[in-house]
Design a protein around this motif. Structure first.
Motif, PDB file in Angstrom:
ATOM      1  N   LEU A   1       0.892  -1.365   0.035  1.00 16.66           N
ATOM      2  CA  LEU A   1       0.010   0.104   0.065  1.00 16.66           C
ATOM      3  C   LEU A   1       1.047   1.334   0.055  1.00 16.66           C
ATOM      4  CD1 LEU A   1      -2.583  -1.096   2.675  1.00 16.66           C
ATOM      5  CD2 LEU A   1      -2.966  -1.177   0.366  1.00 16.66           C
ATOM      6  N   ASP A   2       2.270   1.026   0.095  1.00 16.49           N
ATOM      7  CA  ASP A   2       3.028   2.199   0.323  1.00 16.49           C
ATOM      8  C   ASP A   2       2.491   3.090   1.631  1.00 16.49           C
ATOM      9  OD1 ASP A   2       5.472   3.906  -0.273  1.00 16.49           O
ATOM     10  OD2 ASP A   2       4.366   4.838  -1.912  1.00 16.49           O
TER      11      ASP A   2
ATOM     12  N   CYS B   1     -10.245  -6.263  -2.112  1.00 16.82           N
ATOM     13  CA  CYS B   1     -10.171  -5.681  -3.385  1.00 16.82           C
ATOM     14  C   CYS B   1      -9.665  -4.311  -3.291  1.00 16.82           C
ATOM     15  CB  CYS B   1     -11.681  -5.931  -3.933  1.00 16.82           C
ATOM     16  SG  CYS B   1     -11.427  -5.263  -5.668  1.00 16.82           S
ATOM     17  N   LEU B   2      -8.623  -4.252  -3.587  1.00 20.70           N
ATOM     18  CA  LEU B   2      -7.788  -2.894  -3.735  1.00 20.70           C
ATOM     19  C   LEU B   2      -8.225  -2.094  -5.307  1.00 20.70           C
ATOM     20  CD1 LEU B   2      -4.539  -3.459  -2.344  1.00 20.70           C
ATOM     21  CD2 LEU B   2      -6.532  -2.662  -1.280  1.00 20.70           C
ATOM     22  N   THR B   3      -9.021  -1.028  -5.067  1.00 19.40           N
ATOM     23  CA  THR B   3      -9.418  -0.498  -6.561  1.00 19.40           C
ATOM     24  C   THR B   3      -8.434   0.824  -6.528  1.00 19.40           C
ATOM     25  OG1 THR B   3     -11.032   1.031  -5.063  1.00 19.40           O
ATOM     26  CG2 THR B   3     -11.899  -1.189  -6.355  1.00 19.40           C
ATOM     27  N   VAL B   4      -8.150   0.795  -7.811  1.00 17.53           N
ATOM     28  CA  VAL B   4      -7.031   1.921  -8.283  1.00 17.53           C
ATOM     29  C   VAL B   4      -7.352   2.563  -9.599  1.00 17.53           C
ATOM     30  CG1 VAL B   4      -4.979   0.421  -7.471  1.00 17.53           C
ATOM     31  CG2 VAL B   4      -6.034   0.109  -9.850  1.00 17.53           C
TER      32      VAL B   4
ATOM     33  N   VAL C   1      -6.649  -7.003  -7.045  1.00 13.84           N
ATOM     34  CA  VAL C   1      -6.655  -5.361  -7.700  1.00 13.84           C
ATOM     35  C   VAL C   1      -7.511  -5.319  -8.761  1.00 13.84           C
ATOM     36  CG1 VAL C   1      -4.847  -3.772  -8.673  1.00 13.84           C
ATOM     37  CG2 VAL C   1      -4.121  -5.350  -6.941  1.00 13.84           C
ATOM     38  N   ALA C   2      -8.380  -4.070  -8.979  1.00 16.51           N
ATOM     39  CA  ALA C   2      -9.177  -4.059 -10.086  1.00 16.51           C
ATOM     40  C   ALA C   2      -9.268  -2.487 -10.061  1.00 16.51           C
ATOM     41  CB  ALA C   2     -10.477  -4.447  -9.626  1.00 16.51           C
ATOM     42  N   PRO C   3      -9.952  -1.832 -11.262  1.00 16.85           N
ATOM     43  CA  PRO C   3      -9.939  -0.372 -11.460  1.00 16.85           C
ATOM     44  C   PRO C   3     -11.103   0.075 -10.394  1.00 16.85           C
ATOM     45  CG  PRO C   3     -10.944  -1.691 -13.380  1.00 16.85           C
ATOM     46  CD  PRO C   3     -10.490  -2.647 -12.368  1.00 16.85           C
ATOM     47  N   GLN C   4     -11.050   1.222 -10.318  1.00 16.36           N
ATOM     48  CA  GLN C   4     -11.822   1.978  -9.656  1.00 16.36           C
ATOM     49  C   GLN C   4     -13.247   2.170 -10.255  1.00 16.36           C
ATOM     50  OE1 GLN C   4     -10.638   5.678  -7.831  1.00 16.36           O
ATOM     51  NE2 GLN C   4     -11.011   5.047  -5.603  1.00 16.36           N
ATOM     52  N   ASP C   5     -14.429   1.855  -9.930  1.00 16.48           N
ATOM     53  CA  ASP C   5     -15.723   2.144 -10.442  1.00 16.48           C
ATOM     54  C   ASP C   5     -15.888   3.767 -11.159  1.00 16.48           C
ATOM     55  OD1 ASP C   5     -16.380  -0.346 -10.192  1.00 16.48           O
ATOM     56  OD2 ASP C   5     -17.573   0.148  -8.507  1.00 16.48           O
TER      57      ASP C   5
END
Length: 121
Positions: free
Chosen positions: A25-26, A68-71, A117-121
Motif C-alpha cells: 500500500l506504500d 479488493c484494492l481499487t485503483v 486489484v481492480a479499477p475504481q468504478d
C-alpha cells in the motif's frame, strides 16, 4: 449516522503482515498494538490485520473472500501494479485478465488471504 468500514484480515503475525501490506500500500499503519494493526485507506475505510484469533493459519486452506484494492488509472495501472508485485515475489493466484468490471488480477498474502486489484468504478 456516520459509518466506516473496517475490513479485518486474520493473520499469523500482525507485525510481519503489516510490513507486507505497508509495502503493498506504500503506507504506514494508523493504529498499532502487538496483535492488531490498522491502515487508513481513506475516508470511511480501514484495513486491519489481527493475529491471535486463529492458530496456524495456512495458505493451503481455500479462502472464500477477498480484499479488493481499487485503483485509478485503468488497465495500464492494474498491469503496472501486477508487474511490481510480481517482481517483489508476491504470490500471484490469477494473472491480469479482463472481467465484467475491468482489468483485474488476484494475489495472496503470506497467510493465503486473497488480494484482488481492480479499477475504481
Amino acid at each position: 449516522m456516520t459509518a466506516s468500514v473496517v475490513s479485518i484480515v486474520y493473520v499469523n503475525d500482525a507485525p510481519a503482515a503489516a510490513r507486507f501490506y505497508g509495502d503493498l500500500l506504500d503506507s504506514s499503519p494508523s493504529f498499532e498494538t502487538p496483535g492488531y494493526i490498522a491502515f487508513d485507506l481513506g475516508p470511511g475505510a480501514d484495513l486491519a490485520l489481527w493475529s491471535g484469533q486463529f492458530e496456524g493459519l495456512s495458505p493451503d486452506v481455500p479462502r472464500t473472500s477477498e480484499i479488493c484494492l481499487t485503483v485509478d488509472g485503468g488497465s495500464d495501472e492494474v498491469d503496472a501494479i501486477f508487474t511490481s508485485w510480481q517482481s517483489k515475489g508476491i504470490t500471484i493466484l490469477q494473472e491480469p485478465r479482463d472481467a465484467g468490471f475491468g482489468r483485474t488480477f488476484l494475489a495472496a498474502d503470506p497467510d493465503g488471504n486473497r488480494i484482488r486489484v481492480a479499477p475504481q468504478d
